[in-house]
Design an enzyme around this catalytic site. Sequence first.
Site, PDB file in Angstrom:
ATOM      1  N   GLY A  22      48.018  46.315  38.663  1.00 54.34           N
ATOM      2  CA  GLY A  22      47.278  45.262  39.343  1.00 54.34           C
ATOM      3  C   GLY A  22      47.171  43.947  38.609  1.00 54.34           C
ATOM      4  N   GLN A  81      42.157  42.867  31.551  1.00 61.85           N
ATOM      5  CA  GLN A  81      41.897  41.436  31.697  1.00 61.85           C
ATOM      6  C   GLN A  81      40.639  41.218  32.534  1.00 61.85           C
ATOM      7  OE1 GLN A  81      45.931  39.307  32.528  1.00 61.85           O
ATOM      8  NE2 GLN A  81      46.206  41.443  33.119  1.00 61.85           N
ATOM      9  N   ASN A  82      40.128  42.297  33.121  1.00 58.45           N
ATOM     10  CA  ASN A  82      38.992  42.199  34.039  1.00 58.45           C
ATOM     11  C   ASN A  82      37.672  42.074  33.288  1.00 58.45           C
ATOM     12  OD1 ASN A  82      41.002  42.551  35.883  1.00 58.45           O
ATOM     13  ND2 ASN A  82      40.434  44.652  36.427  1.00 58.45           N
ATOM     14  N   GLU A 141      53.081  44.041  44.962  1.00 59.79           N
ATOM     15  CA  GLU A 141      53.997  42.907  44.871  1.00 59.79           C
ATOM     16  C   GLU A 141      54.821  42.985  43.588  1.00 59.79           C
ATOM     17  OE1 GLU A 141      52.466  41.790  48.346  1.00 59.79           O
ATOM     18  OE2 GLU A 141      54.160  40.772  47.346  1.00 59.79           O
ATOM     19  N   CYS A 166      17.697  28.563  20.718  1.00 62.09           N
ATOM     20  CA  CYS A 166      18.311  27.580  19.814  1.00 62.09           C
ATOM     21  C   CYS A 166      18.480  26.232  20.514  1.00 62.09           C
ATOM     22  CB  CYS A 166      19.675  28.074  19.325  1.00 62.09           C
ATOM     23  SG  CYS A 166      21.019  27.816  20.507  1.00 62.09           S
ATOM     24  N   HIS A 175      39.450  39.472  28.153  1.00 62.71           N
ATOM     25  CA  HIS A 175      38.877  38.224  28.686  1.00 62.71           C
ATOM     26  C   HIS A 175      37.357  38.265  28.719  1.00 62.71           C
ATOM     27  CE1 HIS A 175      42.984  37.446  30.806  1.00 62.71           C
ATOM     28  NE2 HIS A 175      43.025  37.164  29.540  1.00 62.71           N
ATOM     29  N   CYS A 207      18.723  28.827  25.635  1.00 57.88           N
ATOM     30  CA  CYS A 207      18.572  29.759  24.506  1.00 57.88           C
ATOM     31  C   CYS A 207      17.485  29.214  23.592  1.00 57.88           C
ATOM     32  CB  CYS A 207      19.919  29.834  23.772  1.00 57.88           C
ATOM     33  SG  CYS A 207      19.883  30.748  22.233  1.00 57.88           S
TER      34      CYS A 207
HETATM   35  N1  APR Z   1      46.419  47.584  43.743  1.00 56.71           N
HETATM   36  C1  APR Z   1      47.252  47.137  42.750  1.00 56.71           C
HETATM   37  N2  APR Z   1      47.594  45.817  42.613  1.00 56.71           N
HETATM   38  C2  APR Z   1      47.099  44.952  43.517  1.00 56.71           C
HETATM   39  C3  APR Z   1      46.244  45.353  44.588  1.00 56.71           C
HETATM   40  C4  APR Z   1      45.908  46.745  44.667  1.00 56.71           C
HETATM   41  N3  APR Z   1      45.107  47.207  45.617  1.00 56.71           N
HETATM   42  N4  APR Z   1      45.917  44.243  45.317  1.00 56.71           N
HETATM   43  C5  APR Z   1      46.557  43.192  44.729  1.00 56.71           C
HETATM   44  N5  APR Z   1      47.259  43.615  43.652  1.00 56.71           N
HETATM   45  C6  APR Z   1      48.055  42.821  42.720  1.00 56.71           C
HETATM   46  C7  APR Z   1      48.618  41.525  43.288  1.00 56.71           C
HETATM   47  O1  APR Z   1      49.881  41.730  43.914  1.00 56.71           O
HETATM   48  C8  APR Z   1      48.735  40.653  42.032  1.00 56.71           C
HETATM   49  O2  APR Z   1      50.027  40.768  41.457  1.00 56.71           O
HETATM   50  O3  APR Z   1      47.201  42.429  41.677  1.00 56.71           O
HETATM   51  C9  APR Z   1      47.698  41.236  41.075  1.00 56.71           C
HETATM   52  C10 APR Z   1      46.510  40.332  40.782  1.00 56.71           C
HETATM   53  O4  APR Z   1      46.997  39.211  40.111  1.00 56.71           O
HETATM   54  P1  APR Z   1      46.007  38.034  39.690  1.00 56.71           P
HETATM   55  O5  APR Z   1      45.129  37.695  40.805  1.00 56.71           O
HETATM   56  O6  APR Z   1      46.861  36.967  39.097  1.00 56.71           O
HETATM   57  O7  APR Z   1      45.079  38.721  38.581  1.00 56.71           O
HETATM   58  P2  APR Z   1      45.360  38.976  37.034  1.00 56.71           P
HETATM   59  O8  APR Z   1      46.791  39.262  36.774  1.00 56.71           O
HETATM   60  O9  APR Z   1      44.371  39.965  36.575  1.00 56.71           O
HETATM   61  O10 APR Z   1      44.988  37.521  36.419  1.00 56.71           O
HETATM   62  C11 APR Z   1      45.018  37.346  35.050  1.00 56.71           C
HETATM   63  O11 APR Z   1      44.007  35.182  35.257  1.00 56.71           O
HETATM   64  O12 APR Z   1      42.521  33.930  36.414  1.00 56.71           O
HETATM   65  C12 APR Z   1      42.735  34.551  35.217  1.00 56.71           C
HETATM   66  O13 APR Z   1      41.171  35.375  33.641  1.00 56.71           O
HETATM   67  C13 APR Z   1      41.691  35.614  34.915  1.00 56.71           C
HETATM   68  O14 APR Z   1      42.012  37.826  33.984  1.00 56.71           O
HETATM   69  C14 APR Z   1      42.505  36.916  34.922  1.00 56.71           C
HETATM   70  C15 APR Z   1      43.895  36.441  34.598  1.00 56.71           C
END
Ligand code: APR
Length: 253
Positions: free
Chosen positions: A191, A103-104, A219, A154, A121, A152
Amino acid sequence: MEAIEISPEVAERIRRARRAVFFTGAGVSRESGLATFRGDGGLWESRRPEELATPQAFARHPDTVWRWYAWRFHQAAAAEPNPAHLAIASFEGRFPSSLVVTQNVDGLHRRAGSQRILELHGTLVEATCHSCGRRRPMGEAVAQSADAPPRCPCGGLFRPAVVWFGEALPPAVLADAHEEAQRADLFVSIGTSGVVYPAAGLIEVAHRAGALLVEVNPEPTPFSSLAALRFAEPAGLAVPRLLETIERCRSQA
Ligand code: APR
């Protein structure tokens, strides 16, 4: 590195696994110094996604949106892949099929050496014209204009090549990710808070299709109870240990 206790059934499933999917979210890049979106210090804790990450926000105030993504671009460019990214990349050659579904948008998996990556994404490494879709390196676009989106040929405005809230994910990428989740023997979710769909739905797809689900997150998430193995610790610590355990299982005939 301290060995992880796993049941004989889980060890057997790891031994027989042929297809692995690493499904990652912002948490995998936390130890590279990049903020997550939710939780303490998350980007959305002090900002409203409607004001920064929607096509409507870009239409209303393109300069604000552009400056914010230029800042995130510089953050990602200055960051380095961490042991979790590197361990996942090193796994690619050691498993019949190993793939990253992320998702990153930070590009750190690719910089860590992963080849097979599905970016659900989009990416912050590239910019795209909001009108005609033309692509160019984000670095070049930001260097041309840091305070406002460049135009651009365009006539349209360039924007980061990321998927904003309310926009569809790239259909081919999502279809491939869905198929890989269905065919996975091992699905490692790292994560992610698992609250943003359709991406989070891939965890359910894999679990329903019989994949061994592993979760790495300090978490709990809505999917923690489905995981056969759960690491409640930072990815930079957990992922190298997990992969070492997988290697150990697979080396035992
Ligand atoms: N290692 C592993 N997990 C971790 C760490 C770490 N060091 N630090 C934090 N986390 C966990 C948190 O506990 C949390 O559950 O990573 C998660 C991050 O969650 P979000 O911030 O919600 O990110 P993500 O799930 O990628 O979000 C999804 O939301 O905002 C949109 O497009 C954006 O791709 C993103 C999507």
